[in-house]
Design an enzyme around this catalytic site. Structure first.
Site, short mmCIF file in Angstrom:
data_model
loop_
_atom_site.label_atom_id
_atom_site.label_comp_id
_atom_site.label_asym_id
_atom_site.label_seq_id
_atom_site.Cartn_x
_atom_site.Cartn_y
_atom_site.Cartn_z
N GLY C 152 46.43 36.56 33.08
CA GLY C 152 47.29 37.23 34.04
C GLY C 152 47.73 36.27 35.14
N CYS C 153 48.75 36.70 35.88
CA CYS C 153 49.30 35.82 36.93
C CYS C 153 48.30 35.61 38.05
CB CYS C 153 50.62 36.39 37.44
SG CYS C 153 50.58 38.13 37.92
N PHE C 154 47.75 36.71 38.60
CA PHE C 154 46.76 36.55 39.68
C PHE C 154 45.53 35.78 39.20
CE2 PHE C 154 48.88 40.45 41.52
CZ PHE C 154 49.35 39.84 42.66
N THR C 156 45.31 33.51 36.98
CA THR C 156 45.60 32.08 36.82
C THR C 156 45.50 31.35 38.16
OG1 THR C 156 46.98 32.44 34.89
CG2 THR C 156 47.37 30.42 36.13
#
Lengths: 349, 349, 349, 349
Positions: C152-154, C156
């Protein structure tokens, strides 16, 4: 306090409605006694608008003319196009003063309405009764009447910027080109790809070129002022900001006129009116300079090379372009000073 | 790799300079071998631009034609107006190919330059030598030459949107009105009240109305294309966004022309050129649709009511309006495919 | 050219999908041969995304594993949660290499998935098969496999900022607090009041505090790295911008460590990896410094007064937080250099 | 009207100063009789702030205590740090009531001031005399005094969010972490690369981590409330918006407390105070919900998994964080209702 005018707002959950609530909260002679929404009736208005927490603790009323009349003297209609056309007759019959912020009663021709709005027009009798509330131009006609049709946001900025020049014959009406720009709040609160943050941020886009429903409204007034049919080129653009409209307008100048001639003409035309401010030579207004206020600021650039004038006019679309001018009209309808409750300073920065 | 063209950039610490660095980093046949800044010579370029950390670890060079020649074959000049005028002679004499992104060599008349730029003009011989690099129009003249003057950002968007119509006689050149809007990066990196965040955010403003130095550049080219003197009305506005230019242009249509006529004309004119994209009827491009890319996208609205056409043209001011078109010109000067290193997709959203 | 790896993208009409298209367009050894959307199958992809005009002229395919296999070797899944869980088995059985950008295969525990995602979890066998593609940490495990679950973005931004310190015992894992901020594109293209421009512009808001589905993903990895159960406090905020994530992280430092100790530790941990950049002492990265690129930039502030360290980590949520890292994983799966097609410079400004 | 309190504003050309002008324009019992700026004395204030056109037509006065005393009863000082330290003695001696919005008199320890502000501290006698005007906490001490030091913007949002919990022992003061975010107007009107539009738009950045001069101000008050020394971790970030502050705060909860416990505690603590609004469970305030108003809105999330509470507190940095609270303090100093002139509705959207 009991002597305050009681006000109801139909369409309280739209941006025009909440702006009326904001502005009327500091009006010394009016108070909002009913907030109305057909879609959210029964819910606390602060639920959908937490900025109203502890400010308005009341529930949204349903649309019911008798109920409204029992609670209010004046009603604002801040709904999408097509709704007011059906509501206005019963509200007027109930004995309410009505200010319609939607576009349903602006065009005097039902055909024009149906052509540009793609909806069924209102009853002609009520269209005829509605006074077009461009306050600095038709304010005298508004005094004391029961039913006012509030101008559109683009027409307000545009017409205040053009009328003195057209009336005085300073410009050739057949050459008018209007390049308008608006913040996104003009599109209302409805969620769509067209109002999606990631699509609009860091983006500038044109829309409805030569198709916008404010075109016939502008032309109707300019035709009235010019005394001859006027057609215009009108483009709308969306600016990545929330509030503000700028109309940049172009026309051929009749004869030789200087910037100072325009400035003098406009200062004279708007003499005694508080909400139009004319910038000095070489200075043009920006939208932030009227943010949150009822001002319309105007500047000029006459170009000798081309024989054209460029006129820049700015407003806050939710105030002078909607709720603020509507309150100005309410003041006039009630025989009050038009500036009452509206003399606040723009929020800057 | 050793066969790559070696490139130097004067003015590497401005937005045009760093954009050249970004774009050239993915050019298959060129490499930046010297980044140059008279004001910051000796410092690592990544110090002022941390986004270049570990990408460019070199120090900024001072401006020295002999040094540049020892490191590079081609030099871009991305400085404020007035600097290139003095630098270009020695750079050309040193045997470098030169692409000037500043405005110093665009106007063929020294008088016009001095009137609009309020600075001393360059030597007429070098002005005469400079080829105006509007690639889709004058690209053939650019092929193989040593010295190109890269068009301004507003002229690029505007001229690509007007030239086919003017050339084909579709519009009356004496009626052209250009309403242009730009993101803030066009003002460069210099800090001032005019580029201060709190003043520009949630604001839309007009500036330099009828005074912008890009006016004579636009008129010089339109006069060339039309074969008769053309003067235009040109307004610039600042949009609260970083990148992007839109020119909304108005003119009287000669005879009866439809949207499809314009679309066909433009598609034909730009046949075979990759970077101009014509929108279908009823669709206009927005600036985000070209963000970060070398495209210029164009749409039309012919209005039968007024007999006018509205033309919308958008570019990324730092790419097609500066660094991207400069690289396109470099490709042409070197006999390469003009699209080399520039075929990237716009960043959306 | 025929030797390029053929790639299909399921969910091509979402922001993750179009970002894959943008990035893969400049990949030297891959080409997108099928863009897929169950909701818009049959339509030209450029219709909904005009920035792709003349770049991708193909029509959207429907989701059909056999068709995909006939056109591609590798498939990316960029759909909302819940879709990939059902699709992956048939795609793997068809012999495709699969990179899932949705969250369906990140959590090893079906219970945890169902608790945080409120959806039915995928089949445990496929969950077990999925390699968690945090490339700089688990890249070796990704090499050569057929199925990768992209982080996921967060997670990462957060995990790249925490893992070296947790692994080396520099910080106490029980004290970790993560204050994360994201641009709006992380919410996807779906229109809602929560992504409405006028609601988000000039606004900063917190959401899903202690409820975000990325919490168990972060804790699963930290638990793996720390060798003991880790729970964290995690807050997400929405920033009025389109792209970018910053995780500001806090933890108690074990013993006495200086900023330089952290910098050395991280530089050593990420030695040889191109996409993590460590800032020098006293400098913290901002989101714009990685805009449009695959970088994750990290800075530190150790505070002797409190014995805590503050770690700042930034990424572009659509690149390193989604499409870029997915391509990095594709490269690893195919045995290519992980940086292939991803070495572009951030777009600044 | 002649009975209105006369007010002078030193530093009228800064954002704090013009916000005082905006707010005081609608104060029923005060009027601004002198706008003062040492740098622009003699110029019309509307020249630099065209939004004040026709609203304030007066010229800026120079800083002269005798002149101020002849025109005003109360003076606000809205200058950068270091100026008020020198001005206050003569203003108080002239018999003026003084409200200092700068930070010069907030810290009781001259050493602390000089350590964090890197400037010479004010005279200890005047520091001792200054009452710290966090109105909802120390309002009783403000009543009737002549000299108030107005709290900083970050401390206001932070302390109003923490004090009830610290005072009641709901949280462990040694575990407090404050992650603060501010709009750009907090940096003032001075132009610099750090406030340049193109650098901040579409960007989110951290700054002054563990170094901000508001840290000792927060700790001084928390120490006073807790009755023991408190040190905190405090981070500031810049949000791409003009106005608004959010403090997201973390701390260990003592014992078992629910969200409802926090909500009840805070509602009880702020009982009878108009400007603090507590959100119900599961709802957190956003900065736009207080835009342009004097409200501080607060929400909670207790997390049983971690034993921590997350507290979200928002204000408009120019109103509750500066000019609004300063007027609230003026009201208290004059024995008026603290809400006088401040009961306006936030501007939304």
């Amino acid at each position: 306090m009991s002597s305050k005018v009681k006000v109801a707002i139909i369409g309280s959950t739209g941006y025009g409605g909440v702006e009326l609530i904001r502005l009327l909260a500091s009006h010394p002679q009016a108070e909002v006694t009913s907030v109305i929404s057909s879609s959210s009736a029964g819910a606390p208005i602060a639920e959908g608008y937490p900025h109203l927490t502890e400010i308005r603790t009341d529930l949204l009323d349903d649309v019911d003319p008798a109920l409204i009349k029992s609670k209010a003297d004046v009603v604002f209609i801040a709904t999408p196009a097509g709704v007011a056309a059906k509501l206005v007759p019963s509200l007027l019959e109930a004995g309410l003063k009505v200010i319609d912020i939607s576009g349903d009663f602006r065009l005097k021709s039902r055909d024009q309405y149906e052509k540009w709005y793609k909806k069924e027009a209102a009853d002609q009798r009520y269209i005829d009764q509605a006074v077009f509330g461009l306050a600095e131009v038709y304010g005298e006609a508004v005094r004391g009447v029961d039913f006012v049709s509030n101008p559109g946001c683009f027409p307000t900025a545009t017409l205040l910027g053009l009328i003195p020049a057209v009336k005085a014959g300073f410009i050739d009406p057949s050459t008018i080109i209007i390049d308008a720009k608006s913040g996104v709040s003009g599109a209302g609160r409805g969620a769509s790809l067209g109002t999606h943050y990631s699509e609009l941020n860091e983006n500038f886009k044109a829309y409805k070129i030569n198709k916008h429903q404010h075109i016939p409204e502008i032309e109707q007034v300019l035709t009235d002022i010019a005394g001859e049919p006027v057609v215009t080129t009108f483009t709308t653009h969306l600016v990545p900001m929330t509030r503000g409209i700028m109309s940049t307008m172009y026309a051929k100048v009749n004869g030789m006129k200087s910037n100072e001639d325009f400035i003098s003409l406009y200062r004279s035309y708007y003499e005694g009116r508080s909400f139009v401010r004319i910038r000095p030579e070489g200075i043009w207004p920006s939208t932030k300079e009227v943010w949150g206020s009822n001002y319309c600021d105007i500047g000029f650039s006459v170009d000798e090379r081309t024989g054209r004038v460029t006129i820049v006019s700015v407003i806050d679309n939710l105030v002078k372009g909607a709720a603020g001018q509507a309150i100005q009209n309410m003041n006039l309808m009630l025989g009050l000073d038009e500036t009452l409750g509206l003399q606040f300073v723009p929020a800057y920065p």
